[in-house]
Design a protein around this motif. Sequence first.
Motif, PDB file in Angstrom:
ATOM      1  N   LEU A  10      42.328  83.899  18.979  1.00 21.85           N
ATOM      2  CA  LEU A  10      41.101  83.207  18.605  1.00 21.85           C
ATOM      3  C   LEU A  10      41.227  82.552  17.241  1.00 21.85           C
ATOM      4  N   LEU A  11      40.588  81.385  17.096  1.00 24.48           N
ATOM      5  CA  LEU A  11      40.421  80.762  15.782  1.00 24.48           C
ATOM      6  C   LEU A  11      38.954  80.909  15.393  1.00 24.48           C
ATOM      7  N   LEU A  12      38.718  81.220  14.129  1.00 27.25           N
ATOM      8  CA  LEU A  12      37.357  81.353  13.616  1.00 27.25           C
ATOM      9  C   LEU A  12      37.023  80.156  12.736  1.00 27.25           C
ATOM     10  N   ASN A  13      35.764  79.749  12.763  1.00 23.37           N
ATOM     11  CA  ASN A  13      35.337  78.634  11.926  1.00 23.37           C
ATOM     12  C   ASN A  13      35.207  79.073  10.463  1.00 23.37           C
ATOM     13  N   ASP A  14      35.361  78.137   9.567  1.00 24.92           N
ATOM     14  CA  ASP A  14      35.016  78.318   8.151  1.00 24.92           C
ATOM     15  C   ASP A  14      34.575  76.965   7.629  1.00 24.92           C
ATOM     16  N   ASP A  15      34.066  76.943   6.401  1.00 24.23           N
ATOM     17  CA  ASP A  15      33.495  75.699   5.863  1.00 24.23           C
ATOM     18  C   ASP A  15      34.516  74.827   5.133  1.00 24.23           C
ATOM     19  N   PHE A  16      35.764  75.292   4.996  1.00 23.70           N
ATOM     20  CA  PHE A  16      36.690  74.637   4.068  1.00 23.70           C
ATOM     21  C   PHE A  16      37.947  74.053   4.695  1.00 23.70           C
ATOM     22  N   THR A  17      38.466  74.692   5.749  1.00 23.67           N
ATOM     23  CA  THR A  17      39.724  74.200   6.328  1.00 23.67           C
ATOM     24  C   THR A  17      39.508  72.813   6.913  1.00 23.67           C
ATOM     25  N   PRO A  18      40.349  71.836   6.545  1.00 22.74           N
ATOM     26  CA  PRO A  18      40.191  70.478   7.077  1.00 22.74           C
ATOM     27  C   PRO A  18      40.391  70.444   8.595  1.00 22.74           C
ATOM     28  N   MET A  19      39.594  69.622   9.267  1.00 21.41           N
ATOM     29  CA  MET A  19      39.709  69.491  10.725  1.00 21.41           C
ATOM     30  C   MET A  19      41.121  69.106  11.139  1.00 21.41           C
ATOM     31  N   ASP A  20      41.751  68.195  10.403  1.00 18.82           N
ATOM     32  CA  ASP A  20      43.114  67.756  10.744  1.00 18.82           C
ATOM     33  C   ASP A  20      44.106  68.913  10.704  1.00 18.82           C
ATOM     34  N   PHE A  21      43.895  69.824   9.760  1.00 20.81           N
ATOM     35  CA  PHE A  21      44.804  70.963   9.646  1.00 20.81           C
ATOM     36  C   PHE A  21      44.677  71.877  10.865  1.00 20.81           C
ATOM     37  N   VAL A  22      43.446  72.080  11.339  1.00 18.31           N
ATOM     38  CA  VAL A  22      43.216  72.926  12.522  1.00 18.31           C
ATOM     39  C   VAL A  22      43.859  72.286  13.750  1.00 18.31           C
ATOM     40  N   VAL A  23      43.709  70.975  13.879  1.00 20.94           N
ATOM     41  CA  VAL A  23      44.335  70.266  15.007  1.00 20.94           C
ATOM     42  C   VAL A  23      45.852  70.408  14.932  1.00 20.94           C
TER      43      VAL A  23
ATOM     44  N   PRO B  30      41.525  78.820   4.155  1.00 21.82           N
ATOM     45  CA  PRO B  30      41.012  80.149   4.538  1.00 21.82           C
ATOM     46  C   PRO B  30      40.977  80.390   6.047  1.00 21.82           C
ATOM     47  N   LEU B  31      41.512  79.470   6.832  1.00 24.72           N
ATOM     48  CA  LEU B  31      41.478  79.578   8.297  1.00 24.72           C
ATOM     49  C   LEU B  31      41.893  80.972   8.767  1.00 24.72           C
ATOM     50  N   MET B  32      41.097  81.546   9.677  1.00 25.21           N
ATOM     51  CA  MET B  32      41.362  82.890  10.195  1.00 25.21           C
ATOM     52  C   MET B  32      41.684  82.840  11.680  1.00 25.21           C
TER      53      MET B  32
ATOM     54  N   VAL C 284      39.252  71.738  21.176  1.00 21.26           N
ATOM     55  CA  VAL C 284      39.171  73.156  20.794  1.00 21.26           C
ATOM     56  C   VAL C 284      38.720  73.282  19.336  1.00 21.26           C
ATOM     57  N   MET C 285      39.257  72.420  18.458  1.00 21.72           N
ATOM     58  CA  MET C 285      38.851  72.450  17.039  1.00 21.72           C
ATOM     59  C   MET C 285      37.342  72.230  16.918  1.00 21.72           C
ATOM     60  N   LEU C 286      36.821  71.230  17.662  1.00 25.77           N
ATOM     61  CA  LEU C 286      35.376  70.934  17.586  1.00 25.77           C
ATOM     62  C   LEU C 286      34.547  72.067  18.183  1.00 25.77           C
ATOM     63  N   GLN C 287      35.094  72.712  19.216  1.00 23.49           N
ATOM     64  CA  GLN C 287      34.413  73.871  19.802  1.00 23.49           C
ATOM     65  C   GLN C 287      34.303  74.994  18.761  1.00 23.49           C
ATOM     66  N   VAL C 288      35.392  75.245  18.023  1.00 24.38           N
ATOM     67  CA  VAL C 288      35.359  76.281  16.976  1.00 24.38           C
ATOM     68  C   VAL C 288      34.367  75.862  15.883  1.00 24.38           C
ATOM     69  N   HIS C 289      34.425  74.597  15.496  1.00 23.17           N
ATOM     70  CA  HIS C 289      33.560  74.078  14.431  1.00 23.17           C
ATOM     71  C   HIS C 289      32.075  74.252  14.781  1.00 23.17           C
ATOM     72  N   THR C 290      31.715  74.029  16.049  1.00 19.55           N
ATOM     73  CA  THR C 290      30.299  74.078  16.444  1.00 19.55           C
ATOM     74  C   THR C 290      29.865  75.453  16.932  1.00 19.55           C
TER      75      THR C 290
HETATM   76  N1  TYC Z   1      34.422  73.713   9.758  1.00 20.07           N
HETATM   77  C1  TYC Z   1      35.603  73.032   9.256  1.00 20.07           C
HETATM   78  C2  TYC Z   1      35.172  71.746   8.532  1.00 20.07           C
HETATM   79  O1  TYC Z   1      34.043  71.337   8.660  1.00 20.07           O
HETATM   80  C3  TYC Z   1      36.581  72.668  10.376  1.00 20.07           C
HETATM   81  C4  TYC Z   1      37.140  73.866  11.046  1.00 20.07           C
HETATM   82  C5  TYC Z   1      37.293  73.874  12.431  1.00 20.07           C
HETATM   83  C6  TYC Z   1      37.564  74.957  10.320  1.00 20.07           C
HETATM   84  C7  TYC Z   1      37.842  74.959  13.085  1.00 20.07           C
HETATM   85  C8  TYC Z   1      38.115  76.077  10.966  1.00 20.07           C
HETATM   86  O2  TYC Z   1      38.827  77.137  12.992  1.00 20.07           O
HETATM   87  C9  TYC Z   1      38.256  76.067  12.357  1.00 20.07           C
HETATM   88  N2  TYC Z   1      36.080  71.129   7.801  1.00 20.07           N
END
Ligand code: TYC
Length: 102
Positions: A27-40, A94-96, A57-63
């Motif tokens: 599983l990937l968990l959302n956070d407020d800091f990791t860039p979307m491009d990095f998650v992709v 901080p991506l988890m 999948v990134m957008l699913q985690v984000h939302t």
């Molecule tokens: N929420 C992050 C942002 O707005 C993006 C993000 C997506 C971070 C998925 C973690 O697992 C993650 N930049």
Amino acid sequence: PMRDNDGDIVVQHAKPQLKRPPLFKVLLLNDDFTPMDFVVEILTGFFNMSQERATQVMLQVHTQGVGVCGTYTKDVAETKVHIVNDYSREHHHPLMCTMEEA
Ligand code: TYC
């Protein structure tokens, strides 16, 4: 040959290993800091996803807060979790990444 208390011969049946191993979701968990491009980049690089699937999948985690990267045996799931978390820390994000039994 082994004998029981009455002297009878005991055949010890080895249990055939026919059962499928337990599977674990990574599983990937959302956070407020990791860039979307990095998650992709994580999802394409470590989980064999296309750019399109990784973006979904990134957008699913984000939302939704959490998303499934894939399902693996315990050893493979543990290795993926460690590799992703190490890679994220190296890049000061901080991506988890975690896992749970499927
Ligand atoms: N929420 C992050 C942002 O707005 C993006 C993000 C997506 C971070 C998925 C973690 O697992 C993650 N930049």
